[in-house]
Scaffold this active site. Structure first.
Site, short mmCIF file in Angstrom:
data_model
loop_
_atom_site.label_atom_id
_atom_site.label_comp_id
_atom_site.label_asym_id
_atom_site.label_seq_id
_atom_site.Cartn_x
_atom_site.Cartn_y
_atom_site.Cartn_z
N GLU A 46 0.83 -1.21 0.00
CA GLU A 46 0.00 0.00 0.00
C GLU A 46 0.87 1.26 0.00
OE1 GLU A 46 -3.09 -0.36 -1.19
OE2 GLU A 46 -3.60 -1.64 0.51
N HIS A 47 0.50 2.20 -0.85
CA HIS A 47 1.25 3.46 -1.02
C HIS A 47 2.70 3.20 -1.44
CE1 HIS A 47 -1.74 6.52 0.33
NE2 HIS A 47 -2.30 5.43 0.81
N ASP A 49 3.07 2.12 -4.80
CA ASP A 49 3.11 2.21 -6.27
C ASP A 49 3.72 3.52 -6.75
OD1 ASP A 49 0.78 3.69 -5.64
OD2 ASP A 49 -0.48 2.71 -7.15
N GLY A 139 -12.78 1.76 -1.90
CA GLY A 139 -11.37 1.38 -2.04
C GLY A 139 -11.19 0.18 -2.95
N LEU A 140 -12.16 -0.09 -3.84
CA LEU A 140 -12.07 -1.25 -4.73
C LEU A 140 -11.85 -0.84 -6.18
CD1 LEU A 140 -14.88 -3.50 -3.20
CD2 LEU A 140 -12.47 -3.38 -2.59
N SER A 141 -11.43 0.42 -6.38
CA SER A 141 -11.04 0.90 -7.70
C SER A 141 -12.18 0.92 -8.71
CB SER A 141 -9.87 0.09 -8.26
OG SER A 141 -8.75 0.31 -7.46
N SER A 142 -13.31 1.47 -8.27
CA SER A 142 -14.41 1.64 -9.23
C SER A 142 -13.98 2.56 -10.36
CB SER A 142 -15.64 2.21 -8.51
OG SER A 142 -15.31 3.40 -7.84
N ASP A 187 -3.90 0.32 -9.57
CA ASP A 187 -5.30 -0.08 -9.77
C ASP A 187 -5.55 -0.46 -11.23
OD1 ASP A 187 -5.36 0.79 -7.18
OD2 ASP A 187 -6.41 2.65 -7.62
N TYR A 239 -4.20 11.64 0.96
CA TYR A 239 -3.44 10.84 0.00
C TYR A 239 -2.30 11.67 -0.60
CZ TYR A 239 -2.49 7.68 -3.90
OH TYR A 239 -1.88 6.82 -4.79
C1 GLA Z 1 -5.23 4.19 -4.25
C2 GLA Z 1 -4.46 4.59 -5.49
C3 GLA Z 1 -3.36 3.59 -5.83
C4 GLA Z 1 -2.50 3.31 -4.61
C5 GLA Z 1 -3.35 3.02 -3.39
C6 GLA Z 1 -2.53 2.89 -2.14
O1 GLA Z 1 -5.93 3.01 -4.49
O2 GLA Z 1 -5.35 4.68 -6.58
O3 GLA Z 1 -2.60 4.08 -6.90
O4 GLA Z 1 -1.61 4.36 -4.37
O5 GLA Z 1 -4.33 4.01 -3.17
O6 GLA Z 1 -1.76 1.76 -2.19
#
Ligand code: GLA
Length: 397
Positions: A46-47, A49, A139-142, A187, A239
């Site tokens: 997490e964080h 990328d 937090g599921l990348s919609s 994502d 963020y």
């Molecule tokens: C969000 C961002 C990703 C990543 C995560 C944290 O999902 O879209 O690029 O940075 O937070 O891991």
């Protein structure tokens, strides 16, 4: 699932059909095709990328569908099952376009393809209709699912021949510029490179990825998502602040990105950095190491052996990176007290969802306990459902 039974999702074809019907109601004609791309859960990493680091997400069965029909002019129109609005833009105006609302995810992809060298000059416009069962704000990348579904549909329709890496970069650029969220590449890559039964180990520096087996069902495991309904907005706030801390930490350490540092550098980082920046940097360094270890453990021992790594990741995000919230901590602690093997918050933080890796026979107990604990704490009732490592983008009809 609210409390006692795993949620069942609408059959995929329902939403492919819903996207097709929405397009037909807009145009009066059948779509040329329907494409879809999945949301994702991040297993760990997490964080990392945007620090050129390592991530291990997987695509989930919740998807976004995009029905498309080519027009005979230069207009692009976007419609969806979740809004009455029709958004319209001319391909001739894409460079000057100002993006707003959810259509920014769609128009942003076209803008980003153009920016990355796709010649739009001779192309015909399209009508697009979107349907999705990826929950928003969880937090599921919609957002990545929309971008990747649209990019996949356009890649085929316009015969662009772009590979998943190029499409992911365009979709990330849409998110960064058109939507205004300073996110990394995880994502979109998870959505575009996901595969059934696997997680995607991605090196965000080289963009090289490999699939790592994640045979949950075979091992008698399931992965519970606990959506806290605490909203996060990555276009603003924490963020971006975390991203800036990481960049400041890298600069102070004299490296291009935190990827260049390992646990051996921690003593020097502690000397060089203020306490807060040091803890941010320590999270990223240790999280990269945990991703590598998780992939190794998965390959050698399977998913039952990764619980401690998930827990260590959560502790690092709670204590060092400070992106957890009481609801996420409670979800993790309660799931662990009721049979989970490991649990952690997932995604950007400040809300969204936690995940818990649970033996199937303890699923109902753990889910019920989380719902009860939230009620007792006076928190908004969470939504809980299970997810399965699922396929990447595809053409559905
Ligand atoms: C969000 C961002 C990703 C990543 C995560 C944290 O999902 O879209 O690029 O940075 O937070 O891991």
């Amino acid at each position: 699932m609210s409390n006692d039974a795993p949620a069942t999702l609408g059959a995929a074809s329902d939403l492919a059909g819903a996207a097709a019907s929405a397009l037909t109601s807009l145009t009066g004609a059948q779509p040329d095709g329907v494409w879809s791309a999945p949301g994702r859960v991040n297993l760990i990493g997490e964080h990392t990328d945007y620090n050129d680091g390592l991530v291990l997400p997987f695509a989930i069965e919740r998807r976004t569908w995009c029905a498309l029909r080519t027009r005979d002019d230069r207009t692009v129109r976007v419609y969806s099952t979740f809004s009455d609005e029709v958004h319209e833009l001319s391909l001739d105006a894409i460079e000057q376009a100002e993006f707003a609302g959810w259509s920014a995810y769609v128009f942003g992809v076209i803008w980003a393809l153009h920016e990355r060298g796709v010649d739009l000059a001779g192309r015909l416009g399209v009508d697009l209709a979107i349907a999705s069962d990826v929950p928003t704000g969880a937090g599921l990348s919609s957002s990545a699912a929309i971008e990747c579904a649209v990019a996949t549909a356009l890649n085929e329709t316009w015969q662009l021949g772009l590979d998943s890496g190029a499409l992911a970069l365009a979709c990330q650029r849409a998110e960064n510029v058109a939507v205004g969220a300073p996110t990394g590449i995880m994502d979109q890559t998870a959505s575009l490179r996901g595969a059934e039964g696997h997680a995607v180990l991605l090196d965000c520096q080289s963009l090289v990825s490999e699939l790592v087996p994640l045979p949950l069902a075979r091992e008698g495991l399931t992965l519970l998502v606990i959506d806290t309904h605490v909203t996060h907005a990555h276009a603003t706030g924490g963020y971006g602040a975390r991203r800036r801390s990481c960049e400041a930490g890298a600069e102070a350490m004299g490296v291009p990105s935190l990827r260049a540092l390992t646990e051996d550098d921690l003593p020097a980082a502690q000397d060089a950095l203020d306490d807060e920046t040091f803890r941010r940097v320590r999270h990223v360094i240790t999280e990269n190491a945990r991703v590598i270890e998780t992939a190794e453990v998965l390959r050698e021992h399977g998913p039952r052996a990764i619980g401690d790594l998930l827990l260590a990741s959560h502790a690092s995000m709670r204590d060092d990176f400070e992106i957890s919230v009481p609801e996420l901590d409670l979800a993790v602690e309660t799931a662990m007290a009721h049979g989970a093997i490991g649990a952690r918050m997932t995604g950007g933080g400040f809300g969204g969802s936690a995940i818990a890796l649970i033996p199937v026979e303890r699923l109902a107990e753990a889910s019920d306990a989380v719902v009860a604990a939230f009620s007792e704490a006076g928190f908004t009732a969470p939504t809980t459902f299970t997810v399965t490592p699922s396929a990447g983008p595809r053409r559905d009809s």
